[in-house]
Design a protein around this motif. Structure first.
Motif, mmCIF file in Angstrom:
data_model
loop_
_atom_site.group_PDB
_atom_site.id
_atom_site.type_symbol
_atom_site.label_atom_id
_atom_site.label_comp_id
_atom_site.label_asym_id
_atom_site.label_seq_id
_atom_site.Cartn_x
_atom_site.Cartn_y
_atom_site.Cartn_z
ATOM 1 N N VAL A 26 0.825 -1.215 0.000
ATOM 2 C CA VAL A 26 0.000 0.000 0.000
ATOM 3 C C VAL A 26 0.860 1.266 0.000
ATOM 4 C CG1 VAL A 26 -1.637 1.352 1.391
ATOM 5 C CG2 VAL A 26 -2.073 -1.073 0.942
ATOM 6 N N THR A 27 1.905 1.285 0.828
ATOM 7 C CA THR A 27 2.755 2.482 0.875
ATOM 8 C C THR A 27 3.402 2.739 -0.489
ATOM 9 O OG1 THR A 27 3.209 1.839 3.151
ATOM 10 C CG2 THR A 27 4.508 3.665 2.268
ATOM 11 N N ASP A 28 3.868 1.659 -1.104
ATOM 12 C CA ASP A 28 4.434 1.795 -2.460
ATOM 13 C C ASP A 28 3.409 2.403 -3.400
ATOM 14 O OD1 ASP A 28 6.940 0.702 -1.971
ATOM 15 O OD2 ASP A 28 6.277 -1.347 -2.367
ATOM 16 N N GLY A 49 10.517 6.909 7.791
ATOM 17 C CA GLY A 49 11.341 6.251 6.770
ATOM 18 C C GLY A 49 10.729 4.915 6.404
ATOM 19 N N ARG A 50 11.033 4.455 5.187
ATOM 20 C CA ARG A 50 10.435 3.209 4.705
ATOM 21 C C ARG A 50 10.769 2.052 5.649
ATOM 22 N NH1 ARG A 50 8.158 2.775 -0.114
ATOM 23 N NH2 ARG A 50 7.068 1.205 1.106
ATOM 24 N N GLY A 51 9.792 1.193 5.853
ATOM 25 C CA GLY A 51 9.979 0.091 6.783
ATOM 26 C C GLY A 51 9.949 0.555 8.233
ATOM 27 N N GLY A 103 -1.737 4.696 4.463
ATOM 28 C CA GLY A 103 -1.836 3.232 4.549
ATOM 29 C C GLY A 103 -2.050 2.750 5.972
ATOM 30 N N GLU A 104 -1.225 3.232 6.907
ATOM 31 C CA GLU A 104 -1.351 2.836 8.307
ATOM 32 C C GLU A 104 -2.610 3.440 8.918
ATOM 33 O OE1 GLU A 104 1.491 3.188 6.827
ATOM 34 O OE2 GLU A 104 2.718 1.481 7.480
ATOM 35 N N ARG A 105 -3.022 4.589 8.406
ATOM 36 C CA ARG A 105 -4.235 5.219 8.932
ATOM 37 C C ARG A 105 -5.499 4.495 8.478
ATOM 38 N NH1 ARG A 105 -1.968 11.450 8.724
ATOM 39 N NH2 ARG A 105 -1.300 11.431 10.916
HETATM 40 N N1 ASP Z 1 4.255 0.875 5.447
HETATM 41 C C1 ASP Z 1 5.584 1.407 5.585
HETATM 42 C C2 ASP Z 1 6.454 0.960 4.443
HETATM 43 O O1 ASP Z 1 6.035 0.159 3.639
HETATM 44 C C3 ASP Z 1 6.186 1.099 6.906
HETATM 45 C C4 ASP Z 1 6.397 -0.365 7.194
HETATM 46 O O2 ASP Z 1 5.830 -1.237 6.540
HETATM 47 O O3 ASP Z 1 7.145 -0.663 8.123
HETATM 48 O O4 ASP Z 1 7.554 1.424 4.337
#
Ligand code: ASP
Ligand code: MG
Length: 470
Positions: free
Chosen positions: A46-48, A208-210, A128-130
């Motif tokens: 989703v973030t992508d 930041g990503r991840g 996405g997280e929201r």
């Molecule tokens: N959704 C965010 C991302 O894909 C954060 C995560 O997944 O940790 O970077």
């Protein structure tokens, strides 16, 4: 009462089946951990997709944005319809649509301006997280687990370095306590958006990503919790990539330094920065598999108690590299060659993975990603134009199609005989070692080998991950 923070990664909530599994795990472990905080990522991908939409918007392609929006809506609707008895009549569905509307309006604004600010990108990326956190909270609620979604913008206070914001300890610690403690005291399970934060003024940022691992780690360190579990789609950290080494197994316990070394040398494990707060607080962190919750997992600790000296814990490899060699008899004792070499490389924005210099000082070699080699060699030739003309430097060249193979383990390097046995195993397998270097910390031994020998090297070394010292 013991407190547990669990974090679900994108694949662990990425489909109706996965979200169902995640909810069952929360319900199951709440029995033993009455104080339970959940942190969740967005649904996988989703973030992508959100960030791709922002790029399409800037390029003026609102049709592409509309398509992405529809696809995001479909993915969330599938979960809502599968796991909530009222389906799209459930209030959380209206909230999700609201979030998607806001996202779409932000994208429209970017299309009008023809640019995306880091601040705008964070507002979009946080969508996405929201959506995932309120959705997971709702799934828990309908199953009788009292859960409330918490937007981390209320608790993780950061600076304004958008897209890689730094959490501020004092205010964040205070907000975590103020917001989460009372919920736990009421027997509620807070379901917190990972990845998201906000500045002191309340402007949305992301870590930041991840970044969801980082969110979980901060919350655990500053609550504080007794344990943190990172739920993902693999059984913790493996002794090697199972696609390359079929006998690979889960490593039961790793120290923080071993994790850092593995991450630096290409293993897709936790980003060391993100887990540092819990490790420093001495809080044990487990990496577990949502799809195999009773299978083996990896425990990460500050210091491994029963470290067998010289034992390889895990192996990793980085493919598609090149080794650049600067050589010449005239380099002997000339100060500044190394400094000028690496300044020239740094100016090309290339990250160097490994350096080694022969003691005769007649050559410097270092390893870089394959696709950067042309630019780097050119930059070095420019820098050393004069030395090359004078033959102080004979040549600057690159050996392509190489890989780094790294063995990781505390005490690997100060145990006598370890290197000998490692090289012996590689020699028997017919793997030629091109260069050797010590890793970023004290716990790794890295070797450069030909790309097509990397898998053979891993397989030859893997038996050394078993039993006692190497
Ligand atoms: N959704 C965010 C991302 O894909 C954060 C995560 O997944 O940790 O970077
Ligand atoms: Mg993710």
């Amino acid at each position: 009462m013991a407190t547990l923070v669990m974090k679900f990664g994108g694949t662990s909530v990425g489909s109706p089946e996965a979200m169902d599994r995640a909810a069952r795990l929360v319900a199951r472990y709440r029995e033993t951990w009455p104080n339970l905080v959940v942190v969740t990522s967005a649904l996988a991908g989703v973030t992508d997709a959100l960030l791709r939409a922002a790029r399409e918007a800037v390029a003026g392609d609102m049709e592409a944005v509309r398509q992405i929006r529809r696809r995001l809506e479909d993915r969330h609707r599938a979960v809502v319809e599968a796991l909530l008895p009222q389906g799209t009549q459930d209030p959380v569905w209206f909230l999700i649509q609201n979030r998607l509307d806001t996202f779409f309006r932000l994208a429209e604004a970017m299309a009008v301006l023809g640019e995306a600010t880091p601040r705008g990108l964070d507002a979009i990326a946080a969508t996405g997280e929201r959506m995932s956190a309120p959705l997971l909270a709702r799934v828990l609620e309908v199953r009788g687990v009292p859960a409330v979604a918490v937007d981390a913008a209320q608790i993780i206070v950061t600076d304004d370095q958008h897209q890689a914001a730094h959490p501020l300890e004092e205010p964040t610690r205070a907000r975590i306590q103020e917001r989460l403690k009372p919920l736990l005291a009421q027997g509620q399970v807070p379901v917190v958006t990972g990845f998201v934060g906000a500045t002191e003024k309340g402007v949305t940022t992301t870590l930041g990503r991840g970044g969801s691992d980082y969110s979980a780690s901060l919350i655990a360190a500053w609550l504080p919790a007794d344990e943190v579990w990172i739920w993902t789609d693999v059984n913790g950290v493996m002794t090697a990539d199972p696609r390359l080494v079929p006998e690979a197994r889960t490593v039961p316990q790793l120290s923080y330094r071993e994790v850092a070394e593995l991450a630096y040398f290409g293993a897709k494990v936790l980003h060391p920065k993100t887990i540092r707060p819990v490790v420093e607080a001495g809080i044990p962190l487990r990496v577990r598999n949502t799809f195999d919750p009773d299978g083996p997992d990896t425990l990460i600790v500050r210091e491994r108690k029963h470290a067998v000296p010289g034992r390889i814990m895990a192996l990793t490899t980085i493919p598609r590299l090149a080794m650049v060699i600067v050589e010449g008899r005239g380099m002997l004792g000339v100060p500044g060659v190394a400094a000028r070499t690496f300044a020239a490389v740094a100016a090309t924005d290339t990250s160097v993975l490994m350096i080694s210099q022969a003691s005769s000082e007649q050559s410097i070699c270092f390893v870089i990603p394959e696709d950067t080699v042309e630019g780097v060699v050119q930059a070095l030739e420019d820098t050393f134009q004069r030395e090359l003309a004078r033959r102080d430097i004979d040549r600057i060249w690159a050996m392509e199609k190489v890989a780094i193979v790294t063995a990781v383990g505390e005490g690997l390097r100060n145990t006598p005989g370890v290197a000998g046995r490692i090289f012996g195993a590689l020699g028997q397998a017919g793997v030629n070692i091109i260069a050797i270097a010590q890793g970023a910390s004290e716990v790794g031994l890295s070797m450069v080998v030909a790309q097509d020998a990397a898998q053979r090297a891993l397989q030859a070394l893997h038996p050394l991950t078993q039993g006692d010292a190497v």
